[in-house]
Write a protein that holds these residues in place. Structure first.
Motif, PDB file in Angstrom:
ATOM      1  N   GLY A   1       7.806  -0.447  -6.689  1.00  0.00           N
ATOM      2  CA  GLY A   1       7.203  -1.083  -5.484  1.00  0.00           C
ATOM      3  C   GLY A   1       5.939  -1.186  -5.558  1.00  0.00           C
ATOM      4  N   VAL A   2       5.315  -2.521  -5.039  1.00  0.00           N
ATOM      5  CA  VAL A   2       4.037  -2.928  -4.960  1.00  0.00           C
ATOM      6  C   VAL A   2       3.713  -3.166  -3.302  1.00  0.00           C
ATOM      7  CG1 VAL A   2       4.115  -4.005  -7.251  1.00  0.00           C
ATOM      8  CG2 VAL A   2       4.746  -5.370  -5.220  1.00  0.00           C
ATOM      9  N   GLU A   3       2.461  -3.335  -2.926  1.00  0.00           N
ATOM     10  CA  GLU A   3       2.064  -3.291  -1.584  1.00  0.00           C
ATOM     11  C   GLU A   3       1.925  -5.140  -1.455  1.00  0.00           C
ATOM     12  OE1 GLU A   3      -1.473  -1.209  -0.323  1.00  0.00           O
ATOM     13  OE2 GLU A   3      -0.734   0.588  -1.460  1.00  0.00           O
ATOM     14  N   ASP A   4       1.457  -5.779  -2.534  1.00  0.00           N
ATOM     15  CA  ASP A   4       1.141  -7.149  -2.095  1.00  0.00           C
ATOM     16  C   ASP A   4       1.922  -7.889  -3.352  1.00  0.00           C
ATOM     17  OD1 ASP A   4       0.208  -9.958  -1.991  1.00  0.00           O
ATOM     18  OD2 ASP A   4      -1.701  -9.380  -1.212  1.00  0.00           O
ATOM     19  N   ILE A   5       3.101  -8.402  -3.057  1.00  0.00           N
ATOM     20  CA  ILE A   5       3.906  -8.788  -4.236  1.00  0.00           C
ATOM     21  C   ILE A   5       3.342 -10.151  -4.756  1.00  0.00           C
ATOM     22  CG2 ILE A   5       5.548 -10.221  -2.746  1.00  0.00           C
ATOM     23  CD1 ILE A   5       7.733  -9.217  -5.118  1.00  0.00           C
ATOM     24  N   LYS A   6       2.951 -11.006  -3.928  1.00  0.00           N
ATOM     25  CA  LYS A   6       2.168 -12.443  -4.270  1.00  0.00           C
ATOM     26  C   LYS A   6       0.959 -12.160  -4.847  1.00  0.00           C
ATOM     27  CE  LYS A   6       0.502 -16.565  -2.772  1.00  0.00           C
ATOM     28  NZ  LYS A   6      -0.383 -17.294  -1.954  1.00  0.00           N
ATOM     29  N   GLN A   7       0.146 -11.108  -4.710  1.00  0.00           N
ATOM     30  CA  GLN A   7      -1.239 -10.863  -5.681  1.00  0.00           C
ATOM     31  C   GLN A   7      -0.659 -10.280  -6.664  1.00  0.00           C
ATOM     32  OE1 GLN A   7      -3.750  -7.840  -3.684  1.00  0.00           O
ATOM     33  NE2 GLN A   7      -5.456  -8.311  -5.166  1.00  0.00           N
ATOM     34  N   GLU A   8       0.259  -9.423  -6.861  1.00  0.00           N
ATOM     35  CA  GLU A   8       0.593  -8.623  -8.202  1.00  0.00           C
ATOM     36  C   GLU A   8       1.342  -9.895  -9.091  1.00  0.00           C
ATOM     37  OE1 GLU A   8       0.431  -5.671 -10.622  1.00  0.00           O
ATOM     38  OE2 GLU A   8      -0.127  -5.804  -8.790  1.00  0.00           O
ATOM     39  N   TYR A   9       2.061 -10.751  -8.540  1.00  0.00           N
ATOM     40  CA  TYR A   9       2.862 -11.842  -9.123  1.00  0.00           C
ATOM     41  C   TYR A   9       1.779 -12.760  -9.747  1.00  0.00           C
ATOM     42  CZ  TYR A   9       5.304 -16.010 -10.038  1.00  0.00           C
ATOM     43  OH  TYR A   9       5.678 -17.315 -10.337  1.00  0.00           O
ATOM     44  N   GLU A  10       0.832 -13.089  -9.121  1.00  0.00           N
ATOM     45  CA  GLU A  10      -0.228 -13.845  -9.589  1.00  0.00           C
ATOM     46  C   GLU A  10      -1.067 -13.225 -10.814  1.00  0.00           C
ATOM     47  OE1 GLU A  10      -2.423 -15.286  -6.178  1.00  0.00           O
ATOM     48  OE2 GLU A  10      -0.672 -16.532  -5.639  1.00  0.00           O
ATOM     49  N   ARG A  11      -1.395 -11.861 -10.478  1.00  0.00           N
ATOM     50  CA  ARG A  11      -2.135 -11.091 -11.471  1.00  0.00           C
ATOM     51  C   ARG A  11      -1.506 -10.951 -12.741  1.00  0.00           C
ATOM     52  NH1 ARG A  11      -3.039  -6.199 -13.550  1.00  0.00           N
ATOM     53  NH2 ARG A  11      -1.008  -5.137 -12.580  1.00  0.00           N
ATOM     54  N   LEU A  12      -0.031 -10.655 -12.700  1.00  0.00           N
ATOM     55  CA  LEU A  12       0.583 -10.568 -13.861  1.00  0.00           C
ATOM     56  C   LEU A  12       0.826 -11.914 -14.805  1.00  0.00           C
ATOM     57  CD1 LEU A  12       3.186  -7.679 -12.823  1.00  0.00           C
ATOM     58  CD2 LEU A  12       1.244  -7.412 -14.345  1.00  0.00           C
ATOM     59  N   SER A  13       1.100 -12.928 -13.822  1.00  0.00           N
ATOM     60  CA  SER A  13       1.147 -14.236 -14.156  1.00  0.00           C
ATOM     61  C   SER A  13       0.084 -14.695 -15.337  1.00  0.00           C
ATOM     62  CB  SER A  13       1.383 -15.384 -13.318  1.00  0.00           C
ATOM     63  OG  SER A  13       2.650 -15.138 -12.763  1.00  0.00           O
TER      64      SER A  13
END
Length: 101
Positions: free
Chosen positions: A55-67
């Motif tokens: 679970g993540v709080e901000d999926i868009k931010q996490e998606y971009e960070r990991l990308s």
């Protein structure tokens, strides 16, 4: 960040945490040496089923960070009902999912 790296027979007990949250979620890395475990891993991977969901709080931010770190996604963030999820390959034969409610 590695917390534990202990010998256990021919294998090692290794646990990891994020350096940004050392009191947060701890992951245990285990060898995949059992034939049934290998078969299970290969079959759920082939079917596109994630082995673990975080679970993540901000999926868009996490998606971009990991990308930005080179993570390759098999499914970009996708809204499904009240949940948004994304799936990526961990490069060790597993699919992992992140989800935001």
């Amino acid at each position: 960040m590695i917390l534990d790296n202990l010998p256990v027979g021919k294998f090692r007990w290794i646990t990891l945490v994020s350096p940004e949250d050392q009191e947060g979620t701890e992951l245990l890395l285990e060898p995949n040496d059992h034939p049934a475990a290998k078969e299970y891993q290969q079959k759920i991977y082939a079917e596109g089923i994630p082995a673990t969901i975080f679970g993540v709080e901000d999926i868009k931010q996490e998606y971009e960070r990991l990308s930005e770190k080179g993570v390759e996604y098999t499914m970009e963030p996708t809204k499904m009902g009240e949940i948004t999820m994304a799936v990526f390959d961990d490069t060790c034969g597993n699919l992992l999912q992140i989800a935001q409610k």
